[in-house]
Design a protein around this motif. Structure first.
Motif, short mmCIF file in Angstrom:
data_model
loop_
_atom_site.label_atom_id
_atom_site.label_comp_id
_atom_site.label_asym_id
_atom_site.label_seq_id
_atom_site.Cartn_x
_atom_site.Cartn_y
_atom_site.Cartn_z
N VAL A 17 32.72 34.50 28.34
CA VAL A 17 31.71 33.90 27.48
C VAL A 17 30.48 34.80 27.43
O VAL A 17 30.13 35.42 28.44
CB VAL A 17 31.33 32.48 27.98
CG1 VAL A 17 30.73 32.51 29.35
CG2 VAL A 17 30.42 31.79 27.01
N VAL A 18 29.89 34.88 26.24
CA VAL A 18 28.69 35.69 26.07
C VAL A 18 27.70 34.89 25.23
O VAL A 18 28.03 34.47 24.12
CB VAL A 18 28.99 37.03 25.38
CG1 VAL A 18 27.72 37.85 25.19
CG2 VAL A 18 30.01 37.84 26.16
N PRO A 19 26.48 34.68 25.73
CA PRO A 19 25.45 34.04 24.91
C PRO A 19 25.09 34.95 23.73
O PRO A 19 25.06 36.18 23.87
CB PRO A 19 24.26 33.89 25.86
CG PRO A 19 24.86 33.95 27.23
CD PRO A 19 26.02 34.89 27.11
N VAL A 20 24.83 34.33 22.59
CA VAL A 20 24.47 35.07 21.38
C VAL A 20 22.98 34.90 21.15
O VAL A 20 22.46 33.78 21.22
CB VAL A 20 25.27 34.54 20.17
CG1 VAL A 20 24.92 35.32 18.91
CG2 VAL A 20 26.78 34.60 20.44
N VAL A 21 22.31 36.02 20.89
CA VAL A 21 20.86 35.99 20.68
C VAL A 21 20.50 36.61 19.34
O VAL A 21 21.27 37.39 18.78
CB VAL A 21 20.11 36.74 21.83
CG1 VAL A 21 20.35 36.06 23.17
CG2 VAL A 21 20.53 38.20 21.90
N ASN A 22 19.31 36.27 18.85
CA ASN A 22 18.82 36.90 17.63
C ASN A 22 17.99 38.12 18.02
O ASN A 22 17.90 38.47 19.19
CB ASN A 22 18.04 35.91 16.76
CG ASN A 22 16.81 35.35 17.45
OD1 ASN A 22 16.29 35.90 18.42
ND2 ASN A 22 16.34 34.21 16.97
N ASN A 23 17.35 38.76 17.05
CA ASN A 23 16.57 39.97 17.32
C ASN A 23 15.39 39.72 18.25
O ASN A 23 14.88 40.65 18.88
CB ASN A 23 16.09 40.61 16.01
CG ASN A 23 17.23 41.27 15.28
OD1 ASN A 23 18.21 41.70 15.89
ND2 ASN A 23 17.14 41.35 13.97
N SER A 24 14.92 38.47 18.33
CA SER A 24 13.80 38.13 19.23
C SER A 24 14.27 37.80 20.63
O SER A 24 13.45 37.49 21.50
CB SER A 24 13.05 36.91 18.71
OG SER A 24 12.87 36.95 17.34
N GLY A 29 23.41 30.83 20.00
CA GLY A 29 24.77 30.32 20.11
C GLY A 29 25.46 30.89 21.32
O GLY A 29 24.84 31.52 22.18
N ILE A 30 26.75 30.70 21.34
CA ILE A 30 27.57 31.19 22.44
C ILE A 30 28.94 31.52 21.87
O ILE A 30 29.40 30.86 20.93
CB ILE A 30 27.63 30.14 23.57
CG1 ILE A 30 28.09 30.76 24.86
CG2 ILE A 30 28.46 28.95 23.19
CD1 ILE A 30 27.71 29.97 26.09
N ILE A 31 29.56 32.56 22.39
CA ILE A 31 30.91 32.91 21.93
C ILE A 31 31.80 33.10 23.15
O ILE A 31 31.38 33.69 24.14
CB ILE A 31 30.92 34.14 21.00
CG1 ILE A 31 32.31 34.31 20.38
CG2 ILE A 31 30.45 35.40 21.71
CD1 ILE A 31 32.32 34.96 19.05
N THR A 32 33.00 32.56 23.04
CA THR A 32 33.96 32.66 24.13
C THR A 32 35.16 33.47 23.67
O THR A 32 35.37 33.67 22.47
CB THR A 32 34.46 31.26 24.57
OG1 THR A 32 35.21 30.68 23.50
CG2 THR A 32 33.29 30.35 24.96
N ASP A 33 35.95 33.88 24.62
CA ASP A 33 37.19 34.59 24.29
C ASP A 33 38.09 33.68 23.45
O ASP A 33 38.76 34.12 22.52
CB ASP A 33 37.91 35.09 25.54
CG ASP A 33 38.02 34.07 26.66
OD1 ASP A 33 37.66 32.88 26.48
OD2 ASP A 33 38.47 34.47 27.76
N ARG A 34 38.03 32.40 23.72
CA ARG A 34 38.83 31.43 22.95
C ARG A 34 38.32 31.32 21.51
O ARG A 34 39.11 31.21 20.57
CB ARG A 34 38.77 30.06 23.64
CG ARG A 34 39.73 29.05 23.09
CD ARG A 34 39.82 27.83 24.01
NE ARG A 34 40.97 27.01 23.69
CZ ARG A 34 40.96 26.04 22.81
NH1 ARG A 34 39.86 25.73 22.16
NH2 ARG A 34 42.06 25.33 22.58
N ASP A 35 37.00 31.36 21.33
CA ASP A 35 36.43 31.35 19.97
C ASP A 35 36.95 32.53 19.16
O ASP A 35 37.32 32.39 17.99
CB ASP A 35 34.90 31.43 20.00
CG ASP A 35 34.22 30.20 20.56
OD1 ASP A 35 34.81 29.10 20.50
OD2 ASP A 35 33.09 30.35 21.05
#
Length: 145
Positions: free
Chosen positions: A36-43, A48-54
């Motif tokens: 799993v990796v948290p998703v961030v914007n430029n700031s 969001g969050i993305i998983t290997d399953r996603d």
């Protein structure tokens, strides 16, 4: 003795920007042996969050290209998150109710840590919470027709 997540969380969290590709997200996961990796914007705000399953179910299974932006496959709405001062018991209950194994720890919109069910399970005083959470998380859902 009450303990908060700030004491047990992993603070070295790898993130990815929402504009980066799914291939880049998968590479981060592979390189660091994480799912799993948290998703961030430029700031640097968590969006969001993305998983290997996603990646598997929302892109590969749909025939999407590896260059598809992470934003197309991530979970963005209602991402369950905690704060560093949240009690471990409360976090375990939240993980159980939401059926999640990993909980991002956020402060002022910035990701500051990640707590996995395993982080809770390794502390003997939280054996019951970890067992209950895993039991709820592992309850199989009915197959889709």
């Amino acid at each position: 003795m009450q303990q908060n997540l700030g004491n047990i969380m992993t603070s070295n969290v790898f993130t990815i920007k929402e504009t980066q590709s799914l291939q880049e997200a998968a590479s981060v996961m592979s390189e660091h042996n994480i799912g799993v990796v948290p998703v961030v914007n430029n700031s640097g705000q968590m969006t969001g969050i993305i998983t290997d399953r996603d990646i598997t179910l929302r892109s590969t299974a749909q025939g999407e290209a590896a260059q598809t932006p992470v934003s197309q496959a991530m979970t963005a709405q209602q991402v369950v998150q905690a704060t560093p001062d949240m009690d471990v018991h409360e976090a375990a209950e939240m993980m159980s109710q939401q059926q999640i194994r990993r909980l991002p720890v956020v402060e002022n919109g910035q990701i500051v840590g990640m707590v996995a069910l395993g982080d809770i399970a390794v502390d003997n005083q939280y054996d019951n919470e970890a067992e209950e959470a895993l039991s709820s998380i592992s309850t199989p859902s009915a197959p889709q027709k």
